[in-house]
Scaffold this active site. Structure first.
Site, PDB file in Angstrom:
ATOM      1  N   LYS A 168       0.875  -1.178   0.000  1.00 30.60           N
ATOM      2  CA  LYS A 168       0.000   0.000   0.000  1.00 30.60           C
ATOM      3  C   LYS A 168       0.909   1.224   0.000  1.00 30.60           C
ATOM      4  O   LYS A 168       1.326   1.724   1.043  1.00 30.60           O
ATOM      5  CB  LYS A 168      -0.914  -0.003   1.218  1.00 30.60           C
ATOM      6  CG  LYS A 168      -2.070   1.001   1.115  1.00 30.60           C
ATOM      7  CD  LYS A 168      -3.077   0.593   0.063  1.00 30.60           C
ATOM      8  CE  LYS A 168      -4.280   1.515   0.047  1.00 30.60           C
ATOM      9  NZ  LYS A 168      -5.270   1.139  -0.973  1.00 30.60           N
ATOM     10  N   SER A 375      -8.619  -0.507  -4.690  1.00 27.80           N
ATOM     11  CA  SER A 375      -8.866  -0.120  -3.306  1.00 27.80           C
ATOM     12  C   SER A 375     -10.378  -0.115  -3.056  1.00 27.80           C
ATOM     13  O   SER A 375     -11.023  -1.141  -3.224  1.00 27.80           O
ATOM     14  CB  SER A 375      -8.217   1.230  -3.001  1.00 27.80           C
ATOM     15  OG  SER A 375      -7.998   1.369  -1.607  1.00 27.80           O
TER      16      SER A 375
END
Length: 573
Positions: A168, A375
């Site tokens: 991430k 996401s």
């Protein structure tokens, strides 16, 4: 007094025009719109741009229309995105396979700029023309990612972010000074996958070995004459010469151009051809199309954070659309088009719930992914009956990031004093003027663990995988659609047209069953007060929906759009 001869001439002319051969056109100079924007400002700004559904529908209709003889598409250096280019390639290939002439022409494939994806799109056409003064910037695929940690330190800003997990990378932009091993691995694979797709498409379209295409990419940008010699374009010609050659190619008399053939934009053709067949029939079963474009936020769809940056996905609007489609007995299946980098976790969860409820109501939900569905954009897709993506779609990013820039030192350097009073131990927890306390940092990490575990669990449930299997592919990593398909995060590779066909099939509908957009709100409905929270006007876009000004920072790269936000410019073009 009306001249009878004039009337006859007018009728004859009308008949000739109705029966004349057609050359369909698409102008991609300004790109293409995914669908009807949620807010009136975006709708007004995009009035003259072609819409994806019109293009796909027009090309599909033109395949069987004997009047349609050819397709000419103007392609330039505009940013389409790799997945959108693949969407158009699929439609053009089917049109070409029906025996129609397809021609791509460009003034230049990149004038001192990138031209790889526009040219990749062009290679599906039978002929490629380029203006003699043009260049072919088939330079390959690259990804540049800035790191601001050192610069922020120099001005007294301390980035304080936490993430789940090592892939991430939104926080890395602010926390690191260079690539971490995981960040470099992920970015390298994205570029490699996109490059493989481009090379394979160009090689197949131009009848060249893939190794030769790679050599030409390393030699680019190429002058027009060099591109012609290499077999990458068929002819160097100006617009008038291109159109003259097309008219000559479709003529019924050999050697004589067909000057009677009429030009018609595909969008216009789709809206006017076979109108009687497309008039609404209230009792006819249909597929619902729900479109979500842009960052995901709580509330209504509308403008994204800054003017000119397109639409946002409001959880209220999308949820209302799903409820309306589920309640409509005529709707037998739902296609959810997602083109989003994510955003709010809470808003994503609201939409996730409506997808689940639609499936429980017995209506298949097919997700069609656009350029980006990552996401939060993947979160809302996870429970679908089937997920369809293009090989070049950017998806995954199953992870979470949260934090803030701490500007206390910057204020001191600027000589700005700050007074504060508070009632509550954590009243200033999210204020950028001070750092998190140890207790607050513990709460931040508790939040991250909860969101990540929930995300992984819901993907595991929706994809019929174990949490451990999902975690191995998750950890914040972004995948191309091709790589996601290999790993079971995507079910099928294809575009919107394919997803609509799948929905019809799963619902047992005819192959030409109509598609209805939800929610459909007329201009008059927008003005009247809603009767309740389930009224179709309750979640329509606000006229002033520019988005909160605080999200301006998100457009600059700060992940303030929500913990499930893929920040930055994620587009392969």
């Amino acid at each position: 007094m009306v001249d009878a001869g004039s009337v006859v001439d007018l009728l004859k002319d009308a008949r000739d025009r109705r029966n004349a051969a057609l050359i369909l056109e698409i102008d991609l100079t300004d790109g293409i719109m995914e669908g009807q924007p949620a807010d009136p400002v975006s709708a007004l700004l995009g009035m003259r741009r072609p819409h994806l559904r019109d293009v796909l529908g027009g090309l599909r209709r033109g395949r069987t229309d004997p009047r349609v003889r050819a397709l000419i598409v103007k392609i330039g250096g505009q940013r389409l995105g790799l997945a959108m280019a693949q969407e158009l390639r699929d439609a053009v290939r089917a049109f070409r396979d029906s025996g129609k002439l397809t021609v791509a022409w460009a003034e230049s494939f990149g004038e001192v700029s990138r031209g790889t994806v526009p040219y990749y799109l062009a290679t599906v056409f039978e002929r490629i023309y380029m203006q003699p003064s043009g260049d072919l910037a088939l330079t390959g695929v690259a990804l540049e990612e800035p790191f601001f940690n050192e610069a922020l330190g120099k001005i007294g800003v301390t980035p304080r972010f936490a993430k789940r997990h090592e892939y991430k990378t939104a926080a890395n932009t602010f926390m690191e000074r260079a690539y971490t091993p995981e960040h470099e691995e992920m970015s390298g694979r994205l570029v490699a996958s996109a490059g493989e797709q481009v090379v394979a498409g160009v090689a197949a379209g131009r009848g060249l070995p893939e190794e030769r295409v790679r050599e030409l990419i390393d030699q680019a940008p190429l002058l027009g004459a060099e591109a012609l010699e290499a077999g990458l374009v068929d002819k160097l010609a100006y617009r008038d010469e291109v159109y003259a050659e097309v008219r000559k190619a479709i003529a019924t008399e050999p050697g004589e151009p067909d000057e009677t053939a009429r030009l018609r934009y595909v969008s216009r053709y789709n809206r006017t051809s076979g109108l009687a067949k497309r008039l609404p029939r209230p009792q006819q079963d249909a597929v619902a199309l729900i479109q979500g474009q842009g960052p995901i936020k709580v509330g209504r769809s509308g403008r994204s954070a800054m003017p000119g940056q397109g639409s946002s996905i409001g959880s209220d609007t999308i949820a209302a659309a799903f409820r309306a489609a589920v309640k409509d007995d005529r709707v037998k299946a739902i296609v959810f088009r997602v083109d989003s980098p994510g955003g709010s976790y809470v808003a994503s969860d609201t939409i996730w719930r409506e997808v689940v409820l639609a499936r429980r109501a017995g209506k298949p939900v097919i997700v069609s992914m656009g350029n980006v569905a990552a996401s939060g954009g993947y979160f809302v897709a996870a429970p679908a009956t089937m997920i369809v993506a293009q090989p070049g779609t950017l998806t995954g990013s199953i992870g979470v990031v949260v934090g803030k820039p701490v500007i206390g030192d910057l204020l001191d350097r600027l000589g700005i004093g700050l007074g504060s009073v508070e009632n509550g131990a954590h009243a200033r927890m999210f204020a950028p003027t001070r750092d998190f306390t140890e207790e607050e940092w513990t709460r931040v990490n508790t939040f991250l663990d909860r969101v990540y575990d929930d995300f992984v669990g819901k993907v595991a449930e929706g994809r019929d995988l174990s949490p451990e299997q999902v975690d191995a592919m998750a950890r914040g990593r972004v995948w191309t659609g091709a790589d996601a398909h290999e790993r079971g995060l995507v079910d099928e590779l294809g575009g919107l047209g394919f997803a609509l066909d799948v929905a019809r099939k799963k619902a047992g509908l005819a192959t030409d069953a109509p598609v209805r957009t939800y929610p459909h709100v007329s201009p008059l409905d927008r003005l009247r007060p809603a009767d309740s929270s389930e009224d179709r006007t309750a979640a329509s876009a606000r006229l002033d929906a520019w988005g909160p000004m605080s999200t301006t920072a998100a457009r600059m790269g700060l992940p303030l759009g929500g913990p499930l936000m893929l920040t930055g410019n994620w587009s392969i073009d």
